[in-house]
Design a protein around this motif. Structure first.
Motif, PDB file in Angstrom:
ATOM      1  N   GLU A 268      -2.732   5.159   1.512  1.00 38.96           N
ATOM      2  CA  GLU A 268      -3.612   3.990   1.562  1.00 38.96           C
ATOM      3  C   GLU A 268      -3.465   3.271   2.898  1.00 38.96           C
ATOM      4  OE1 GLU A 268      -3.264   3.263  -3.274  1.00 38.96           O
ATOM      5  OE2 GLU A 268      -2.148   1.996  -1.868  1.00 38.96           O
TER       6      GLU A 268
ATOM      7  N   VAL B  50     -11.853   8.507  -3.832  1.00 39.65           N
ATOM      8  CA  VAL B  50     -10.781   8.030  -4.707  1.00 39.65           C
ATOM      9  C   VAL B  50      -9.824   7.124  -3.932  1.00 39.65           C
ATOM     10  CG1 VAL B  50      -8.765   8.730  -6.059  1.00 39.65           C
ATOM     11  CG2 VAL B  50     -10.920   9.995  -6.273  1.00 39.65           C
ATOM     12  N   LEU B  51      -9.486   7.540  -2.713  1.00 39.59           N
ATOM     13  CA  LEU B  51      -8.578   6.751  -1.881  1.00 39.59           C
ATOM     14  C   LEU B  51      -9.194   5.400  -1.531  1.00 39.59           C
ATOM     15  CD1 LEU B  51      -5.886   6.681  -0.348  1.00 39.59           C
ATOM     16  CD2 LEU B  51      -7.049   7.802   1.569  1.00 39.59           C
TER      17      LEU B  51
ATOM     18  N   LEU C   4       0.839  -1.199   0.000  1.00 40.96           N
ATOM     19  CA  LEU C   4       0.000   0.000   0.000  1.00 40.96           C
ATOM     20  C   LEU C   4       0.874   1.248   0.000  1.00 40.96           C
ATOM     21  CD1 LEU C   4      -2.628  -0.956   2.754  1.00 40.96           C
ATOM     22  CD2 LEU C   4      -2.915  -1.151   0.284  1.00 40.96           C
ATOM     23  N   SER C   5       0.372   2.328  -0.590  1.00 40.41           N
ATOM     24  CA  SER C   5       1.051   3.614  -0.494  1.00 40.41           C
ATOM     25  C   SER C   5       0.876   4.144   0.930  1.00 40.41           C
ATOM     26  CB  SER C   5       0.448   4.602  -1.498  1.00 40.41           C
ATOM     27  OG  SER C   5      -0.854   4.998  -1.068  1.00 40.41           O
TER      28      SER C   5
ATOM     29  N   GLY D 291     -11.387   3.790  -3.251  1.00 33.38           N
ATOM     30  CA  GLY D 291     -11.387   3.009  -4.476  1.00 33.38           C
ATOM     31  C   GLY D 291     -10.048   2.338  -4.732  1.00 33.38           C
ATOM     32  N   ARG D 292      -8.956   3.060  -4.475  1.00 32.39           N
ATOM     33  CA  ARG D 292      -7.619   2.487  -4.679  1.00 32.39           C
ATOM     34  C   ARG D 292      -7.364   1.331  -3.719  1.00 32.39           C
ATOM     35  NH1 ARG D 292      -5.036   7.823  -4.497  1.00 32.39           N
ATOM     36  NH2 ARG D 292      -3.716   6.978  -2.836  1.00 32.39           N
ATOM     37  N   VAL D 293      -7.783   1.504  -2.465  1.00 37.76           N
ATOM     38  CA  VAL D 293      -7.587   0.438  -1.479  1.00 37.76           C
ATOM     39  C   VAL D 293      -8.405  -0.792  -1.841  1.00 37.76           C
ATOM     40  CG1 VAL D 293      -7.945  -0.222   0.934  1.00 37.76           C
ATOM     41  CG2 VAL D 293      -6.966   2.007   0.391  1.00 37.76           C
TER      42      VAL D 293
ATOM     43  N   ARG E 134      -9.206  -1.814  -4.760  1.00 42.87           N
ATOM     44  CA  ARG E 134      -8.576  -2.522  -5.884  1.00 42.87           C
ATOM     45  C   ARG E 134      -7.421  -3.398  -5.411  1.00 42.87           C
ATOM     46  NH1 ARG E 134      -9.901   2.310  -8.598  1.00 42.87           N
ATOM     47  NH2 ARG E 134      -7.873   3.284  -8.159  1.00 42.87           N
ATOM     48  N   LYS E 135      -6.771  -3.016  -4.311  1.00 37.77           N
ATOM     49  CA  LYS E 135      -5.640  -3.792  -3.802  1.00 37.77           C
ATOM     50  C   LYS E 135      -6.052  -4.869  -2.801  1.00 37.77           C
ATOM     51  CE  LYS E 135      -2.102  -0.258  -4.507  1.00 37.77           C
ATOM     52  NZ  LYS E 135      -0.987   0.521  -3.893  1.00 37.77           N
TER      53      LYS E 135
END
Length: 221
Positions: free
Chosen positions: A154, A192-193, A150-151, A195-197, A199-200
């Motif tokens: 994230e 948006v954040l 994760l970034s 959504g990124r999490v 996806r991972k």
């Protein structure tokens, strides 16, 4: 997690702020006593690192004001003085922990993590909800035993939801605790954040409660 660093020694503040940010915290810095008191009285910080020897108003007076006003955020006191009676006074005034200068940055971070876990009712260093596991020491998130890369942002989102598992957290609260005070708040940034999490970690990991906010899957709420 959002931390207020109340320290007037620039060298110490620079070192501590950099270390805390690398450890995944959003850090607001302040060096003047009156502004520190105001920030702690009006902002919802997850924890505060408070130096005692501050200009304008000393740290012990600030802490007493916060506690009299019902402010209950965890406070870790920093001081260059090693007198035992001052430590007792600080703890009696409402401090949750105490660290004497000079100190190791690693110990400071470990103590802050412990304070945050206890404040959220999570005394163990590893927090679990369903298949998701958060190791607060290693700053590692895994699902069903498999580590997920994760970034920093994230990770902060997952860590905040895991510390508050069992409770639905709204977008405003997430924004206030993940971003610095001067962050230009975009209403879509949290979506948006999330959504990124998803996806991972998987679409089912963070649940949306329409009109209320988000909750980590496997929580009781």
């Amino acid at each position: 997690m959002r931390i207020l660093l109340a320290e007037d020694d620039k060298r110490i503040a620079d070192n501590v702020a950099s270390a805390l940010e690398l450890a995944g915290f959003a850090v607001d810095r302040q060096s003047q006593g009156e502004e520190i008191w105001f920030r702690g009285d009006t902002e919802d910080y997850d924890a505060i690192v408070l130096d005692l020897g501050l200009p304008q108003v000393d740290g012990l007076t600030i802490l007493k004001r916060w506690r009299r006003a019902g402010r209950s955020m965890p406070v870790l006191i920093l001081t260059g003085r090693s007198n035992w009676d001052e430590r007792v006074e600080g703890i009696d005034a409402g401090a949750d922990d105490y660290l004497t200068k000079p100190f190791r940055i690693e110990e400071l971070i470990a103590r802050i993590r412990a304070l945050l876990r206890r404040a959220a009712g999570n005394p163990a260093p590893v927090i679990a909800a369903g298949e998701i596991s958060l190791d607060t020491r290693q700053m590692r998130v895994s699902r069903a035993g498999q580590p997920i890369a994760l970034s920093p942002q994230e990770y902060r989102l997952v860590a905040y939801l895991m510390h508050h598992r069992g409770r639905v957290v709204d977008q405003l609260e997430i924004t206030e605790h993940l971003y610095l005070q001067d962050f230009e708040r975009d209403s879509n940034a949290v979506e948006v954040l999330v959504g990124r999490v998803r996806r991972k970690l998987g679409k089912d990991v963070i649940e949306t409660r329409r009109g209320f906010g988000y909750i980590i899957a496997g929580s009781d709420a």
